[in-house]
Design a protein around this motif. Structure first.
Motif, PDB file in Angstrom:
ATOM      1  N   HIS A 388     -25.906  35.463  -3.261  1.00  0.00           N
ATOM      2  CA  HIS A 388     -27.034  35.672  -2.356  1.00  0.00           C
ATOM      3  C   HIS A 388     -26.559  36.353  -1.066  1.00  0.00           C
ATOM      4  N   LEU A 389     -25.384  35.963  -0.583  1.00  0.00           N
ATOM      5  CA  LEU A 389     -24.814  36.588   0.610  1.00  0.00           C
ATOM      6  C   LEU A 389     -24.550  38.076   0.359  1.00  0.00           C
ATOM      7  N   ILE A 390     -24.020  38.392  -0.815  1.00  0.00           N
ATOM      8  CA  ILE A 390     -23.805  39.795  -1.179  1.00  0.00           C
ATOM      9  C   ILE A 390     -25.142  40.539  -1.220  1.00  0.00           C
ATOM     10  N   HIS A 391     -26.177  39.871  -1.760  1.00  0.00           N
ATOM     11  CA  HIS A 391     -27.513  40.478  -1.825  1.00  0.00           C
ATOM     12  C   HIS A 391     -28.028  40.798  -0.424  1.00  0.00           C
ATOM     13  N   LEU A 392     -27.876  39.882   0.519  1.00  0.00           N
ATOM     14  CA  LEU A 392     -28.319  40.129   1.892  1.00  0.00           C
ATOM     15  C   LEU A 392     -27.560  41.293   2.511  1.00  0.00           C
ATOM     16  N   CYS A 393     -26.262  41.361   2.229  1.00  0.00           N
ATOM     17  CA  CYS A 393     -25.441  42.442   2.765  1.00  0.00           C
ATOM     18  C   CYS A 393     -25.871  43.788   2.165  1.00  0.00           C
ATOM     19  N   ASN A 394     -26.133  43.804   0.867  1.00  0.00           N
ATOM     20  CA  ASN A 394     -26.586  45.040   0.214  1.00  0.00           C
ATOM     21  C   ASN A 394     -27.898  45.536   0.822  1.00  0.00           C
ATOM     22  N   GLN A 395     -28.783  44.599   1.152  1.00  0.00           N
ATOM     23  CA  GLN A 395     -30.044  44.983   1.777  1.00  0.00           C
ATOM     24  C   GLN A 395     -29.802  45.601   3.150  1.00  0.00           C
ATOM     25  N   ALA A 396     -28.875  45.010   3.918  1.00  0.00           N
ATOM     26  CA  ALA A 396     -28.634  45.476   5.282  1.00  0.00           C
ATOM     27  C   ALA A 396     -27.875  46.796   5.325  1.00  0.00           C
ATOM     28  N   ILE A 397     -27.046  47.069   4.307  1.00  0.00           N
ATOM     29  CA  ILE A 397     -26.222  48.280   4.304  1.00  0.00           C
ATOM     30  C   ILE A 397     -27.076  49.543   4.371  1.00  0.00           C
ATOM     31  N   THR A 398     -28.270  49.489   3.833  1.00  0.00           N
ATOM     32  CA  THR A 398     -29.143  50.669   3.846  1.00  0.00           C
ATOM     33  C   THR A 398     -29.347  51.182   5.266  1.00  0.00           C
ATOM     34  N   ASP A 399     -29.543  50.260   6.195  1.00  0.00           N
ATOM     35  CA  ASP A 399     -29.781  50.645   7.590  1.00  0.00           C
ATOM     36  C   ASP A 399     -28.531  50.544   8.455  1.00  0.00           C
ATOM     37  N   PHE A 400     -27.525  49.813   7.969  1.00  0.00           N
ATOM     38  CA  PHE A 400     -26.304  49.627   8.741  1.00  0.00           C
ATOM     39  C   PHE A 400     -25.104  49.919   7.836  1.00  0.00           C
ATOM     40  N   PRO A 401     -24.845  51.189   7.565  1.00  0.00           N
ATOM     41  CA  PRO A 401     -23.792  51.552   6.598  1.00  0.00           C
ATOM     42  C   PRO A 401     -22.395  51.087   6.992  1.00  0.00           C
ATOM     43  N   ARG A 402     -22.180  50.745   8.264  1.00  0.00           N
ATOM     44  CA  ARG A 402     -20.863  50.251   8.673  1.00  0.00           C
ATOM     45  C   ARG A 402     -20.487  48.948   7.977  1.00  0.00           C
ATOM     46  N   LEU A 403     -21.466  48.271   7.393  1.00  0.00           N
ATOM     47  CA  LEU A 403     -21.184  47.021   6.681  1.00  0.00           C
ATOM     48  C   LEU A 403     -20.430  47.275   5.380  1.00  0.00           C
ATOM     49  N   HIS A 410     -18.852  43.841   3.607  1.00  0.00           N
ATOM     50  CA  HIS A 410     -19.206  43.705   2.193  1.00  0.00           C
ATOM     51  C   HIS A 410     -17.957  43.432   1.349  1.00  0.00           C
ATOM     52  N   TRP A 411     -16.893  44.163   1.614  1.00  0.00           N
ATOM     53  CA  TRP A 411     -15.640  43.973   0.874  1.00  0.00           C
ATOM     54  C   TRP A 411     -15.126  42.553   1.033  1.00  0.00           C
ATOM     55  N   LEU A 412     -15.148  42.017   2.264  1.00  0.00           N
ATOM     56  CA  LEU A 412     -14.630  40.663   2.489  1.00  0.00           C
ATOM     57  C   LEU A 412     -15.489  39.616   1.793  1.00  0.00           C
ATOM     58  N   ILE A 413     -16.801  39.804   1.802  1.00  0.00           N
ATOM     59  CA  ILE A 413     -17.674  38.839   1.121  1.00  0.00           C
ATOM     60  C   ILE A 413     -17.313  38.749  -0.360  1.00  0.00           C
ATOM     61  N   THR A 414     -17.047  39.895  -0.977  1.00  0.00           N
ATOM     62  CA  THR A 414     -16.709  39.876  -2.404  1.00  0.00           C
ATOM     63  C   THR A 414     -15.386  39.163  -2.665  1.00  0.00           C
TER      64      THR A 414
END
Length: 433
Positions: A388-403, A410-414
């Motif tokens: 679920h945390l990865i899902h939230l990050c994937n959603q945010a990356i669209t507007d905040f590509p630095r994630l 994103h890499w650290l979460i995985t």
């Protein structure tokens, strides 16, 4: 016999009893209740200190560079407060009361603004940008040293040192009444106590394994000596309060905040951010980024909770899952929370400022409880909390590509452990009266 597993934690903790004003601690239940509330006080400082540190602009500068700075000082103090939090929980585990406390719990995670627990006069705590006024009016009063020969105060305390002195007196009193029965679970609880900390070198102290009254008093000494209740005649305290070495000293929390307030440790450039933010204050997509921060914050606390369910066993044949959680928990503090907070503090809230002539403030981390959907807590369900945390990050990356990208949020979460799949083995707990 109650265990963490059978009690249904993390969302079925027995409600705390009110602290009885002006009555010394004389029984086990009152002692445990005070320790739980001491942990809540320690917890209330950590988001507040991190928020103030994050508000200091560090881009273009190495925030870990040797030398004095408010950023390094406040982060080091926050790390020591994390140690205090773990020392108090170690004591609860040793007393057979480990099932009474969960960090990732809506009843434990503090909200802001809020009044400091039981303190007189009232002290209101805020998530606020770093400033000399914040040091003078909030941080220094919070860490105010106890006056010499100040009486213990189990409730309505004037300083945290007096509150901890009441706990120490109560611990000695209950130990005298119960003897070995008070510590009957302590030896067996050692594998479940927090044993190894990867604190940064700016902070002092280390975890203490609690097995009896002397080791419990040593743990409380670390908490008090480092900041809460240090003798006002002393500006410095031993880096290792349990085994002090001449010349190896550090400033107390109060003294360090005073140096920032006086400008001795420079604050530098502070961001224009909101005070005491809530996710509901932001428009999308900023609100989504704030939810990602809160989910990462709560997942970090959940990892710390999980440490207390994983025995510290180390063999060549059986790698310890606890070791992975220990290292990743510390990595999450700097590799998840700070980058997301930094991004929030550079992003306008999306809502106009009430004063049209004022520059619009940026968002900021809210440090609110994030309730992961209940169905994902079950192993084998569609999503674990990590997924679920990865899902939230994937959603945010669209507007905040630095994630995204290499060595990113994103890499650290995985790379983080999936705590929903870890084989928890909670220790036994003392039956409740």
């Amino acid at each position: 016999m109650t265990t963490l597993a059978s009690s249904g934690l993390p969302f079925a903790v027995k409600p705390l009893a009110p602290v009885r004003a002006n009555e010394p601690i004389q029984d086990y239940e009152t002692l445990v209740n005070h320790l739980h509330q001491a942990a809540q006080v320690e917890m209330s400082t950590i988001p507040m200190y991190l928020f103030a540190a994050y508000s200091i602009q560090t881009k273009g500068h190495n925030q870990w560079q040797p030398g004095i700075s408010a950023f390094r000082t406040i982060v080091a103090i926050a790390i020591e407060e994390m140690l205090h939090l773990c020392l108090v929980r170690n004591l609860l585990v040793a007393l057979g009361a480990g099932d009474r406390i969960t960090f990732n719990d809506p009843q434990f995670i503090p909200g802001y603004p809020s009044k400091m627990l039981h303190r007189v006069p009232d002290l209101e705590l805020h998530l606020q940008a770093c400033s000399p006024d914040l040091m003078k009016n909030v941080f220094m009063p919070l860490e105010l040293p106890a006056a010499q020969d100040a009486p213990p105060q189990p409730d309505r305390y004037q300083t945290l040192g007096q509150f901890y002195q009441a706990i120490e007196d109560g611990l000695i009193r209950v130990d005298a009444a119960e003897g070995k029965n008070l510590w009957k679970y302590a030896e067996d609880s050692i594998p479940w106590q927090y044993q190894r900390a990867y604190w940064n070198r700016d902070g002092g102290g280390e975890p203490i394994l609690i097995t009896d009254l002397p080791s419990a008093l040593e743990a409380l000494k670390v908490v008090v000596e480092q900041g809460e209740g240090v003798d006002p005649a002393k500006a410095t305290v031993p880096i290792d309060p349990v085994n002090p070495t001449p010349g190896l000293d550090e400033l107390s929390h109060y003294a360090r905040f005073k140096r920032i307030e006086q400008g001795i440790e420079p604050i530098g450039t502070v961001r224009n951010i909101v005070t005491d933010p809530k996710v509901g204050d932001f428009e999308e997509p900023v609100a989504g980024l704030a939810r990602l921060f809160n989910a990462s914050y709560c997942y970090t606390l959940a990892m710390l909770d999980e440490l207390y369910n994983l025995p510290a066993t180390f063999t060549a044949e059986t790698p310890s899952p606890r070791y992975h959680v220990e290292r990743t928990f510390v990595s999450a503090m700097s590799g998840l929370l700070y980058p997301i907070a930094d991004l929030l503090m550079q992003t306008p809230t999306g809502r106009p400022h009430p004063n049209p002539d004022a520059p619009p403030p940026c968002a900021a981390p809210t440090f609110e409880f994030y309730d992961f959907p209940s169905e994902i807590r079950k192993v084998g369900a569609h999503h674990t909390r990590k997924e679920h945390l990865i899902h939230l990050c994937n959603q945010a990356i669209t507007d905040f590509p630095r994630l995204g990208g290499d060595n990113s949020v994103h890499w650290l979460i995985t790379k983080m452990p999936d705590i929903d799949h870890l084989p928890s083995q909670p220790p036994a707990a003392r039956p409740r009266s």
